[in-house]
Design a protein around this motif. Sequence first.
Motif, PDB file in Angstrom:
ATOM      1  N   VAL A  61       5.913  -0.499  -3.614  1.00 46.38           N
ATOM      2  CA  VAL A  61       4.786   0.051  -4.373  1.00 46.38           C
ATOM      3  C   VAL A  61       3.762  -1.053  -4.638  1.00 46.38           C
ATOM      4  CG1 VAL A  61       4.091   0.960  -6.630  1.00 46.38           C
ATOM      5  CG2 VAL A  61       6.075   1.934  -5.435  1.00 46.38           C
ATOM      6  N   LYS A  62       4.282  -2.233  -5.004  1.00 49.57           N
ATOM      7  CA  LYS A  62       3.402  -3.367  -5.328  1.00 49.57           C
ATOM      8  C   LYS A  62       2.517  -3.778  -4.155  1.00 49.57           C
ATOM      9  CE  LYS A  62       6.237  -5.686  -8.654  1.00 49.57           C
ATOM     10  NZ  LYS A  62       7.333  -6.626  -8.616  1.00 49.57           N
ATOM     11  N   ASN A  70       1.553  -1.840  -1.760  1.00 44.92           N
ATOM     12  CA  ASN A  70       0.954  -0.658  -1.159  1.00 44.92           C
ATOM     13  C   ASN A  70       1.698  -0.280   0.114  1.00 44.92           C
ATOM     14  OD1 ASN A  70      -0.537   1.443  -0.261  1.00 44.92           O
ATOM     15  ND2 ASN A  70      -2.366   0.234   0.256  1.00 44.92           N
ATOM     16  N   LEU A 105       1.897   2.050   1.905  1.00 40.33           N
ATOM     17  CA  LEU A 105       1.207   2.763   2.990  1.00 40.33           C
ATOM     18  C   LEU A 105       0.759   1.810   4.093  1.00 40.33           C
ATOM     19  CD1 LEU A 105      -0.943   5.365   1.048  1.00 40.33           C
ATOM     20  CD2 LEU A 105       1.145   5.749   2.379  1.00 40.33           C
ATOM     21  N   SER A 106       0.516   0.569   3.705  1.00 38.21           N
ATOM     22  CA  SER A 106       0.100  -0.394   4.719  1.00 38.21           C
ATOM     23  C   SER A 106       1.301  -1.020   5.428  1.00 38.21           C
ATOM     24  CB  SER A 106      -0.759  -1.494   4.088  1.00 38.21           C
ATOM     25  OG  SER A 106       0.016  -2.240   3.172  1.00 38.21           O
TER      26      SER A 106
END
Length: 207
Positions: A45-46, A48, A50-51
Motif C-alpha cells: 500500500v505504501k 502504491n 498498482l505500480s
Amino acid sequence: MGKYELPPLPYSYDALEPYIDEATMKIHHTKHHQAYTDGLNDALVKINALSHKNYIVGILSDMATVPENARDAINFYGGGYENHRTFWDSMKPNGGGKPGGRLADEIGVYFGSFDEFKKKFSEGTVSIQGSGWGWLVYNQTYAKVEFMTTQNQTSPWTQRRVPLLGLDVWEHAYYLKYQNKRASYVESWWNVVNWSEVEERFLRVSS
Ligand code: MN3
C-alpha cells in the motif's frame, strides 16, 4: 495484484509429527506467516501497489525498482511471505529420502554426493548467526545448483537465485520442541523433505 492471503498448508498441522510438532506448525502458519502476509500488504500500500503489479517474486527479483523508503519492508515481509510458502511446499508427511532424476545428478556434480550436499546444507544452516534460512537454489546465470544462506527473511530471489528447497531456522520454527538445539531440528527436518516437489521446481527452472 489483489491483497495477498495466507496460503493454506498442503497438509494438516499434525502431519509432520514427530519431526515438527503440531503446536509449532499451527503458530508458525497462523501467526508468523500471517504476520508476514499482513506486513507485505501494508508495505505494498505504501509504495502504491498498482505500480508493482508483478507477483511478489517478480518484485523481489528487481528490488532496485522498489522505492527506497519501502525496500526494507518489502524485503522482510515479501521475503517472509514467499519463503514460508516455499517452506510449507518443501515438506510432506513421510518425506525424506533422496532426490532422483536430473536433480540427483546435479547435486552429485556440484556437491560431490548427496551425503556431502546434506552435510554442507546442515552445517551451513545450523551455523547461521541469529535468524535466517538455509537454501538449495538454482543459479540461472551459471546453470547450476548452489547452497546459500540468507539472514532474517531475505529471499534468494533478491540475489538472483531461484529457491528450490528452504529451511527456516528462526527459533519460532523449532523452539517449542527442540529449545536451543537447532542441530537436532535440522537433522529431524530431513525426514519431511518433499523431494518430488523440489525436483519439479528444479525441472521447471532449469530446462
Ligand atoms: Mn518462520
